[in-house]
Design a protein around this motif. Sequence first.
Motif, mmCIF file in Angstrom:
data_model
loop_
_atom_site.group_PDB
_atom_site.id
_atom_site.type_symbol
_atom_site.label_atom_id
_atom_site.label_comp_id
_atom_site.label_asym_id
_atom_site.label_seq_id
_atom_site.Cartn_x
_atom_site.Cartn_y
_atom_site.Cartn_z
ATOM 1 N N MET A 1 -0.707 24.551 -3.734
ATOM 2 C CA MET A 1 0.419 24.927 -3.183
ATOM 3 C C MET A 1 1.436 23.715 -3.200
ATOM 4 N N LYS A 2 2.681 23.976 -3.693
ATOM 5 C CA LYS A 2 3.936 22.836 -3.932
ATOM 6 C C LYS A 2 4.199 22.383 -2.469
ATOM 7 N N SER A 3 4.258 20.876 -2.588
ATOM 8 C CA SER A 3 4.926 20.347 -1.441
ATOM 9 C C SER A 3 6.288 20.677 -1.059
ATOM 10 N N LEU A 4 6.817 20.424 0.035
ATOM 11 C CA LEU A 4 7.903 20.577 0.499
ATOM 12 C C LEU A 4 8.499 19.394 0.732
ATOM 13 N N LEU A 5 7.669 18.160 1.165
ATOM 14 C CA LEU A 5 8.407 16.927 1.283
ATOM 15 C C LEU A 5 7.190 15.871 0.752
ATOM 16 N N GLU A 6 7.833 15.017 0.079
ATOM 17 C CA GLU A 6 6.847 14.112 -0.642
ATOM 18 C C GLU A 6 7.584 12.784 -0.158
ATOM 19 N N ILE A 7 6.848 11.842 0.329
ATOM 20 C CA ILE A 7 6.995 10.509 0.561
ATOM 21 C C ILE A 7 6.257 9.633 -0.252
ATOM 22 N N ASP A 8 6.948 8.786 -1.153
ATOM 23 C CA ASP A 8 6.145 8.045 -2.075
ATOM 24 C C ASP A 8 6.419 6.548 -2.084
ATOM 25 N N ASN A 9 5.588 5.687 -1.661
ATOM 26 C CA ASN A 9 5.316 4.289 -1.458
ATOM 27 C C ASN A 9 6.607 3.941 -0.652
ATOM 28 N N ALA A 10 6.746 4.549 0.568
ATOM 29 C CA ALA A 10 7.810 4.193 1.478
ATOM 30 C C ALA A 10 7.592 2.947 2.049
ATOM 31 N N VAL A 11 8.554 1.918 2.141
ATOM 32 C CA VAL A 11 8.438 0.538 2.435
ATOM 33 C C VAL A 11 9.919 0.171 3.600
ATOM 34 N N LYS A 12 9.787 -0.180 4.761
ATOM 35 C CA LYS A 12 10.886 -0.408 5.414
ATOM 36 C C LYS A 12 10.509 -1.626 5.949
ATOM 37 N N THR A 13 11.374 -2.766 5.373
ATOM 38 C CA THR A 13 11.355 -4.394 5.962
ATOM 39 C C THR A 13 12.209 -4.746 6.769
ATOM 40 N N ILE A 14 11.970 -5.359 7.887
ATOM 41 C CA ILE A 14 12.944 -6.103 8.445
ATOM 42 C C ILE A 14 12.526 -7.445 8.586
ATOM 43 N N TYR A 15 13.560 -8.430 9.156
ATOM 44 C CA TYR A 15 13.524 -9.923 9.243
ATOM 45 C C TYR A 15 13.399 -10.259 10.754
ATOM 46 N N ASN A 16 12.332 -10.743 10.875
ATOM 47 C CA ASN A 16 12.255 -11.314 12.379
ATOM 48 C C ASN A 16 11.780 -12.996 12.333
ATOM 49 N N ASP A 17 12.844 -13.611 12.950
ATOM 50 C CA ASP A 17 12.745 -14.994 12.859
ATOM 51 C C ASP A 17 12.438 -15.727 11.419
ATOM 52 N N SER A 18 13.208 -14.919 10.556
ATOM 53 C CA SER A 18 13.252 -15.594 9.264
ATOM 54 C C SER A 18 11.711 -14.886 8.416
ATOM 55 N N GLN A 19 11.041 -14.105 9.044
ATOM 56 C CA GLN A 19 9.947 -13.552 8.587
ATOM 57 C C GLN A 19 9.949 -12.206 7.992
ATOM 58 N N GLU A 20 9.461 -11.821 7.087
ATOM 59 C CA GLU A 20 9.432 -10.380 6.489
ATOM 60 C C GLU A 20 8.411 -9.617 7.404
ATOM 61 N N LEU A 21 8.809 -8.445 7.727
ATOM 62 C CA LEU A 21 7.679 -7.685 8.412
ATOM 63 C C LEU A 21 8.030 -6.225 7.927
ATOM 64 N N ASN A 22 7.108 -5.444 7.544
ATOM 65 C CA ASN A 22 7.160 -4.229 7.028
ATOM 66 C C ASN A 22 6.605 -3.156 7.900
ATOM 67 N N ILE A 23 7.670 -2.489 8.455
ATOM 68 C CA ILE A 23 7.337 -1.498 9.830
ATOM 69 C C ILE A 23 6.842 -0.237 8.999
ATOM 70 N N LEU A 24 7.354 0.063 7.734
ATOM 71 C CA LEU A 24 6.480 0.942 6.828
ATOM 72 C C LEU A 24 5.890 0.284 5.927
ATOM 73 N N ASP A 25 4.676 0.522 5.384
ATOM 74 C CA ASP A 25 4.064 -0.345 4.401
ATOM 75 C C ASP A 25 3.257 0.313 3.221
ATOM 76 N N GLY A 26 4.063 0.946 2.484
ATOM 77 C CA GLY A 26 3.870 1.721 1.397
ATOM 78 C C GLY A 26 3.072 3.051 1.709
ATOM 79 N N ILE A 27 3.887 3.570 2.797
ATOM 80 C CA ILE A 27 3.341 5.203 3.157
ATOM 81 C C ILE A 27 3.700 6.170 1.788
ATOM 82 N N ASN A 28 2.500 6.769 1.703
ATOM 83 C CA ASN A 28 2.580 8.055 0.743
ATOM 84 C C ASN A 28 2.181 9.360 1.621
ATOM 85 N N LEU A 29 2.849 10.261 1.440
ATOM 86 C CA LEU A 29 2.421 11.496 2.406
ATOM 87 C C LEU A 29 3.194 12.809 1.614
#
Length: 249
Positions: A1-29
Amino acid sequence: MKSLLEIDNAVKTIYNDSQELNILDGINLSIKPQDFIVVLGTNGAGKSTLLDAITGANTLTSGKILLNDEDITSTNLAKRSRYISRVYQDPKLGTSPRMTVAENLLLAKRRGLPRRLRLRKLNEHMAEFKDFTKDLPTLDNRLNTFTEKLSGGQRQTLSFLMAIIQKPELLLLDEHTAALDPQTSQELMELTDKVIREKKLTCLMVTHNLTEAVKYGNRLIVLKKGKVVLDLDSEAKAKLKEEDLLEYF
């Protein structure tokens, strides 16, 4: 069955105390039409950030989001609201307190339409709204009640009705029963399940409630540190017990 929604390698990065933090780290769905997916995860796992990314409330650092094969990664929140509805944990979000129940429903019915000055024609929709709420004893006689006068459970039920009145292509539920007392929470969850099945909606529901996670939906996803660490289909989920999920918390 064809997908309604595709999430392809989703990454969300924030910076905390000059450090990178991936809240989303390569999500595929991949979400299929009429999927009812329950999403579990501890605080900070990335659950709400994932929903933010889908609605457009939060921009991805990298990756793509496709809806019906159309790239909506850069589409703003207002345009996505034509197809994607969301109910939040807080009953006060998603409704206008100084508007009546009927006025809120009319507002939701016009979501995504061009905004311009015109007569609202509320009375023309009252019969429709009465029919829409007829099986809900908490709201069926309160169409002319201001929303600020409703209980938390009534207001959250209204938020849910507003989210599904246009039959969205994708419904997002962000712990929508968590702020309610156990009895009201159970009633709203039963209504949610009934509406999703009857209207054949596609839904992504975030919860911390293990009982709900096991009982509802045809698929279960567990997030941990921004990654999908478990993805069970309907067959595997049917064999699941609450204690099986404890190792992920």
